[in-house]
Motif scaffolding. Sequence first.
Motif, PDB file in Angstrom:
ATOM      1  N   ALA A 135      28.412   6.387 -27.624  1.00 21.29           N
ATOM      2  CA  ALA A 135      27.172   7.157 -27.782  1.00 21.29           C
ATOM      3  C   ALA A 135      26.301   7.053 -26.536  1.00 21.29           C
ATOM      4  O   ALA A 135      25.762   8.046 -26.058  1.00 21.29           O
ATOM      5  N   ILE A 136      26.199   5.845 -25.993  1.00 25.01           N
ATOM      6  CA  ILE A 136      25.340   5.658 -24.819  1.00 25.01           C
ATOM      7  C   ILE A 136      25.908   6.374 -23.596  1.00 25.01           C
ATOM      8  O   ILE A 136      25.215   7.105 -22.899  1.00 25.01           O
TER       9      ILE A 136
ATOM     10  N   ARG B 159      28.172   8.790 -23.397  1.00 26.58           N
ATOM     11  CA  ARG B 159      28.305  10.242 -23.506  1.00 26.58           C
ATOM     12  C   ARG B 159      26.933  10.893 -23.594  1.00 26.58           C
ATOM     13  O   ARG B 159      26.780  12.067 -23.305  1.00 26.58           O
ATOM     14  N   GLY B 160      25.943  10.130 -24.020  1.00 24.05           N
ATOM     15  CA  GLY B 160      24.632  10.725 -24.262  1.00 24.05           C
ATOM     16  C   GLY B 160      23.698  10.718 -23.065  1.00 24.05           C
ATOM     17  O   GLY B 160      22.653  11.337 -23.101  1.00 24.05           O
ATOM     18  N   THR B 161      24.065   9.981 -21.996  1.00 20.40           N
ATOM     19  CA  THR B 161      23.195   9.957 -20.822  1.00 20.40           C
ATOM     20  C   THR B 161      23.961  10.437 -19.586  1.00 20.40           C
ATOM     21  O   THR B 161      25.162  10.644 -19.636  1.00 20.40           O
ATOM     22  N   SER B 162      23.216  10.561 -18.498  1.00 18.00           N
ATOM     23  CA  SER B 162      23.816  11.105 -17.279  1.00 18.00           C
ATOM     24  C   SER B 162      24.627  10.063 -16.530  1.00 18.00           C
ATOM     25  O   SER B 162      24.252   8.897 -16.489  1.00 18.00           O
TER      26      SER B 162
ATOM     27  N   TYR C  51      34.311   9.536 -22.951  1.00 18.52           N
ATOM     28  CA  TYR C  51      34.815  10.860 -23.332  1.00 18.52           C
ATOM     29  C   TYR C  51      36.276  10.761 -23.770  1.00 18.52           C
ATOM     30  O   TYR C  51      36.685  11.351 -24.767  1.00 18.52           O
TER      31      TYR C  51
ATOM     32  N   ILE D  26      40.354  15.453 -13.425  1.00 19.80           N
ATOM     33  CA  ILE D  26      39.631  16.340 -12.506  1.00 19.80           C
ATOM     34  C   ILE D  26      38.134  16.055 -12.565  1.00 19.80           C
ATOM     35  O   ILE D  26      37.452  16.054 -11.535  1.00 19.80           O
ATOM     36  N   HIS D  27      37.618  15.761 -13.759  1.00 17.02           N
ATOM     37  CA  HIS D  27      36.206  15.384 -13.867  1.00 17.02           C
ATOM     38  C   HIS D  27      35.926  14.111 -13.075  1.00 17.02           C
ATOM     39  O   HIS D  27      34.905  14.011 -12.402  1.00 17.02           O
TER      40      HIS D  27
ATOM     41  N   LYS E  94      35.649  14.896  -9.442  1.00 17.09           N
ATOM     42  CA  LYS E  94      34.371  15.520  -9.099  1.00 17.09           C
ATOM     43  C   LYS E  94      33.221  14.521  -9.193  1.00 17.09           C
ATOM     44  O   LYS E  94      32.295  14.551  -8.398  1.00 17.09           O
TER      45      LYS E  94
ATOM     46  N   ALA F 126      42.204  18.413  -6.556  1.00 13.74           N
ATOM     47  CA  ALA F 126      42.321  18.789  -7.967  1.00 13.74           C
ATOM     48  C   ALA F 126      43.703  19.379  -8.247  1.00 13.74           C
ATOM     49  O   ALA F 126      44.302  19.135  -9.294  1.00 13.74           O
TER      50      ALA F 126
ATOM     51  N   LYS G 283      39.969  21.342 -22.509  1.00 13.10           N
ATOM     52  CA  LYS G 283      39.236  22.079 -21.487  1.00 13.10           C
ATOM     53  C   LYS G 283      37.761  22.184 -21.855  1.00 13.10           C
ATOM     54  O   LYS G 283      36.898  22.063 -21.003  1.00 13.10           O
ATOM     55  N   ALA G 284      37.501  22.397 -23.135  1.00 11.81           N
ATOM     56  CA  ALA G 284      36.107  22.524 -23.551  1.00 11.81           C
ATOM     57  C   ALA G 284      35.410  21.200 -23.316  1.00 11.81           C
ATOM     58  O   ALA G 284      35.552  20.272 -24.080  1.00 11.81           O
ATOM     59  N   SER G 285      34.731  21.138 -22.219  1.00 18.50           N
ATOM     60  CA  SER G 285      33.853  20.019 -21.909  1.00 18.50           C
ATOM     61  C   SER G 285      34.433  18.646 -22.154  1.00 18.50           C
ATOM     62  O   SER G 285      34.278  18.052 -23.209  1.00 18.50           O
TER      63      SER G 285
ATOM     64  N   MET H 128      16.836  10.548 -22.271  1.00 18.96           N
ATOM     65  CA  MET H 128      17.985  11.441 -22.128  1.00 18.96           C
ATOM     66  C   MET H 128      18.873  11.364 -23.365  1.00 18.96           C
ATOM     67  O   MET H 128      19.362  12.377 -23.869  1.00 18.96           O
ATOM     68  N   LEU H 129      19.072  10.148 -23.860  1.00 21.05           N
ATOM     69  CA  LEU H 129      19.908   9.946 -25.042  1.00 21.05           C
ATOM     70  C   LEU H 129      19.305  10.657 -26.254  1.00 21.05           C
ATOM     71  O   LEU H 129      20.012  11.318 -27.022  1.00 21.05           O
TER      72      LEU H 129
ATOM     73  N   THR I  84      19.888  14.511 -25.741  1.00 19.53           N
ATOM     74  CA  THR I  84      21.254  15.001 -25.972  1.00 19.53           C
ATOM     75  C   THR I  84      21.637  14.839 -27.445  1.00 19.53           C
ATOM     76  O   THR I  84      22.375  15.660 -27.973  1.00 19.53           O
TER      77      THR I  84
END
Lengths: 223, 230
Positions: A56-57, A59-62, A98, A150-151, A154, A196, A220-222, B204-205, B208
């Motif tokens: 959760a942490i 995936r939920g932040t940048s 992810y 690939i992600h 990048k 890539a 592929k979807a995100s 941010m959490l 989202t």
Amino acid sequence: MEKILDYSRYLLIGAEATVVVTIFALALAILLSFAAGIARAMRVPVLARVCAVYVAIFRGTSLLLQLFWIFYCLPLAGIEISPYLAGILSIGLNSGAYGSEIVRGALNSVSKGQIEAARALSLGRWQTLFLVALPQAARETIPAFGNIAIHVLKDTALVSLISIADISFQAQQLRGMTYDSQTIYLICMAMYFALAMVLTAGRMGIERKLDISGTGRSGKASA
Amino acid sequence: MNAILSLEPGLTWAFFLAVLPVLLKGLAVTIAAALSGYVLALVLGIVFALLRSARFRPLALATMLVLELLRDTPLLILLFFLYYVLPGYGLVLPAFAIGTLAIGFQYGAYLAEVYRGGIEAIPGSQWEAAAALNMTRLQTYRDVVIPQAVPRVVPAMGNYLASVLKETPLLSTISLFEMFSLAMLIGDRTYEYIVPLTTAGGLMLLLTSAVGLLVSRIETHLPRQGIPLR
């Protein structure tokens, strides 16, 4: 033409760092994906909860926040960390979160009949996992992990912000020297594109070897 | 905690309360940048998807190549490219607009693929049936294809909205003062990175998670007729 070659040579110096960070971060991501994915799918007491919070942490932040948190905050807590380690850790932890959802999904989608058959053969829970479910689920995850790879590639561009001399860092340096932004960044894009392609070719090679039809669950979807 | 934080617990709390309103102001910029980029991406995605399925082969192939390039380029590089190259053509845009463009183009390329997947999921037999019923191309899209494609693409579109939100801190690199850059600025001034960065992460959490909830709410309200969703 001469110019393009010179620029390419300068940017290629950074390719090494990009590749190194990609490889280690991807390895860490795959490891964490399976560990957390299995723990959650098997509902291991306590560990499953911990993994849910981790996912959760991250995936939920940048990623940028995670990278800077690790790079700037851990030293304040007395944990010295090199830029490389910070980059690999943050990208690996981020993509692992992810990836664990992919593994969990693949494990949950193994048909009930197979699990019941394994039970009928009196296989234990973990035997069922390792002998029946995981070998099938792992194949299913290959296309999605191709996208994750690939992600990761990048994402490595962000390590240029904590002073690792990767392709992006070299591009910034070169821009500072020549102001020829357009040519530099186009070459830079072409390099990421080529890398890539290498990752995609690798994924297709693995798929062919495992004889997976290209249709598999697409991540592929995100990713 | 005191081993981690050089501040006294009481001071940490006061610092947090001082930092929070600044970061909330930054969060508004973050949300605005993410939304404008996302809206552009939604539109560009349709344009890209149409170009990619153009009858004129060279155009379709060129689009495919450009989309692949857009997808494989780090957003950071795309940002720098636009930020430093456009002024060379006499186009000086504010950082906010550059961010919108970069996010719009990259996520437009992603969404083109999502739209295409949604439309291709409609079996050929339905197109034939529509043709047999004398429906025009437009009618077929409006009454048959789109209503069935929408529920299939909404989850992916929602995921991309969350992704865009998480990518906006990158706009700090082209000097847009959004939440993350403000948190770093506070950190640089005070040498206290933990409170501002952790607060920014928490906000941010929350954001989202809210988007995730919103998308799942929308999903449950979508029509379920037509071809099964897997």
